[in-house]
Design a protein around this motif. Sequence first.
Motif, short mmCIF file in Angstrom:
data_model
loop_
_atom_site.label_atom_id
_atom_site.label_comp_id
_atom_site.label_asym_id
_atom_site.label_seq_id
_atom_site.Cartn_x
_atom_site.Cartn_y
_atom_site.Cartn_z
N GLU A 102 0.81 -1.22 0.00
CA GLU A 102 0.00 0.00 0.00
C GLU A 102 0.85 1.27 0.00
OE1 GLU A 102 -3.83 1.66 2.50
OE2 GLU A 102 -2.12 0.90 3.62
N VAL A 103 2.02 1.25 0.63
CA VAL A 103 2.78 2.48 0.85
C VAL A 103 3.01 3.23 -0.47
CG1 VAL A 103 4.99 1.23 0.77
CG2 VAL A 103 4.86 3.45 1.88
N ALA B 238 4.14 2.23 -4.33
CA ALA B 238 5.51 2.28 -4.82
C ALA B 238 5.93 0.96 -5.45
CB ALA B 238 6.46 2.66 -3.68
N VAL B 239 5.63 -0.15 -4.78
CA VAL B 239 5.99 -1.46 -5.32
C VAL B 239 5.31 -1.68 -6.68
CG1 VAL B 239 5.67 -3.95 -5.03
CG2 VAL B 239 6.50 -2.58 -3.13
N VAL C 136 13.83 -2.25 -5.44
CA VAL C 136 14.33 -3.61 -5.65
C VAL C 136 13.19 -4.62 -5.57
CG1 VAL C 136 14.89 -4.11 -3.20
CG2 VAL C 136 16.21 -5.18 -5.04
N ILE C 137 12.17 -4.35 -4.76
CA ILE C 137 11.02 -5.26 -4.65
C ILE C 137 10.24 -5.28 -5.96
CG2 ILE C 137 8.90 -5.78 -3.41
CD1 ILE C 137 11.48 -6.12 -1.76
N GLY C 138 9.94 -4.09 -6.49
CA GLY C 138 9.23 -4.03 -7.76
C GLY C 138 10.01 -4.69 -8.88
N LYS C 139 11.33 -4.47 -8.88
CA LYS C 139 12.16 -5.07 -9.93
C LYS C 139 12.14 -6.59 -9.85
CE LYS C 139 16.81 -5.20 -11.90
NZ LYS C 139 18.19 -4.68 -11.83
#
Length: 664
Positions: free
Chosen positions: A119-120, A179-180, A535-538
């Motif tokens: 959510e952030v 953001a993710v 890095v999480i999204g990637k």
Amino acid sequence: MKSRIYFLLAIVALLTQCKTPEKEPLVMSKLFSDNMVIQQGVEVPVWGSTTPKDEVTVRFRTQNIKTKADHKGNWQLKLKPEQIGIGDSLVITTKSDTLVFRSVAVGEVWVASGQSNMEVQMINNWAPINDAEKETANANFPDIRLFTVNRNTSITPIDTLISDGWKACTPETAKDFSAVAYFFARNLQQTIKTPVGVIFSAWGGTTAESWTSAEALSMIERYKKEVKRIQSLPADTIKQREKYEKDNAAYIKKMGELDLGIKGTDSIFAKIDLDESDWDTLSIPSLWESSKIGVFDGSVWFRKTIEVKPDWVGKSMTLNVSPSDDYDEAWINGVKVGQSGLWGEPRHYAVPEGLIKKNGNVIVLRVSDFQGAGGFNGKPEDLSLSYGKEKISLSGVWKCHKGFDLSLIKEKPIKPNSQGTPTVLFNAMIHPLIPYAIKGVIWYQGEENAGKAWEYRDLFQALITDWRKQWNQGDFPFYFVQLAAHMRRLPQPADEMWPELREAQMLALQLPNTGMAIAIDAGDAENIHPGNKQVIGKRLSLWALAKCYGESSILYSGPTFNKMDISGDTITLTFNNVGKGLRTKPNKKELKGFAVAGEDKIFHWAKAKITIDNKVILLCDEVKQPVAVRYAWASNPECNLTDSDGLPASPFRTDNWKLLTQPE
């Protein structure tokens, strides 16, 4: 004359029965708006409501498809699969209405869901994202479209979404978006050069059971009774609230009756003079699950006696308390000075003049935990008694004693509008998305379920299977984030709940078309919301690129345990997903994070090294006959094994010994 009158009456009755129904407006789901993204390559459901029995025409590109609304006015049809493109219009018409949705793209549609780490938002004041201002300023990607589902709950499935519709990605629209999900979409779109739409539906502090349908939860023994109770609630919201208030009052009363530290209206464990000889000890700030107290929801009392400087005596000061999980109360010398249930916020309780004496000041804290882990988060410096700029540290060993065990109360009040109630987020924030055509789902959740990690093994897989069944699009891709490192690092191997939750997540990989972004190296000891969402999204996008979009040369998963061989005092481990070979991060540094145990089940740190044939060799001076290995088995482990691209290895264990959250 009579026959003529009867004839006229019959005509009137017939005309009355055949009366034309009142016109109803053409209404579409919020998913249909300007800037929407249609999933390419599949049949695309389009639906809405209008006047019963009205004819509806849907036009898109060369397609012109008609259908009729049913007797309630609902209608649905499917567009044939379309190829990638942008700048089209979707037109829906009835006899009296026309809706035109412009700037429609055909591309890839993903749902992003979970709790607070999903959510952030890019720009926020509660969980800062690394380089947020710069990242947001550069978020000009017209081929990325963003859709936000606003928070909502319902005890029954509903069809209405609360949303402002699809928005093209700009600095202004990106700043309030996940953001993710944004970084996932950006990495995806910049690689495949295809329009990407993300439907963001997440809510912080929520459990997986809130995101699962009643049908699926009813198949899990633990939830059968609770689902029935939810379904039996009155439909009227006022009556729901009245029932909750009545049940909650009884619940609070029962907790007080069960708490050993409370007698009637008297908080006896807060008294100055108390026999503490049968009390345990616990070093705080910390969570109690890894201590002798064990895994349970309920209350724990903490006591500490201190002395102060002579010039502090009788002065007003401040008691600073680490953020509690979930609710804390504080007393000094038998006088209550504060209470709070704010999540993640250090407390600052005013201590009145005349309360503090030189010696024998008894500080008492009572923490009540209703779900997940219990105790104190935050840093040691958050726990102190301060006078002006001076402080007395209160971190370290305290006396502790259980108050009450929540499991003794068999039925808890159901708060219908609470995001923590099972099924309510599925009903209000996922069900209305169905049957919108999607490519797949990305998911970041689990922190709130850590206290019931064993149960999560079934629950998480049930959620994945449930969503796929509800969407009726087959086993679409479902990629999730394994929990990042968090909390105080322990000096020695110990049982904790977070590694058990990570194992439960990893077990979901046995379901088809699932993938796990390993994030053990992307955490923050002090903040449950680490800032490196890039890095999480990637890493989520790597799974999608490799498995969905033909980028077969991409490494998408860090090393995962394959097998263990034991010869004397030496253990040899082999791994899958090593790329061009195992590495340490930083490269050539000592390999950390491995612990071994013998038959006594006591783990000790092991010396580890990577061999030339990409295996890991373990030796431990304290364990001459090893039988089990654990790697990164902690909430916040020191660990550094990676593949050749720097993707971290997943935590694992080779034993099947009883876990903290495993039922008897």
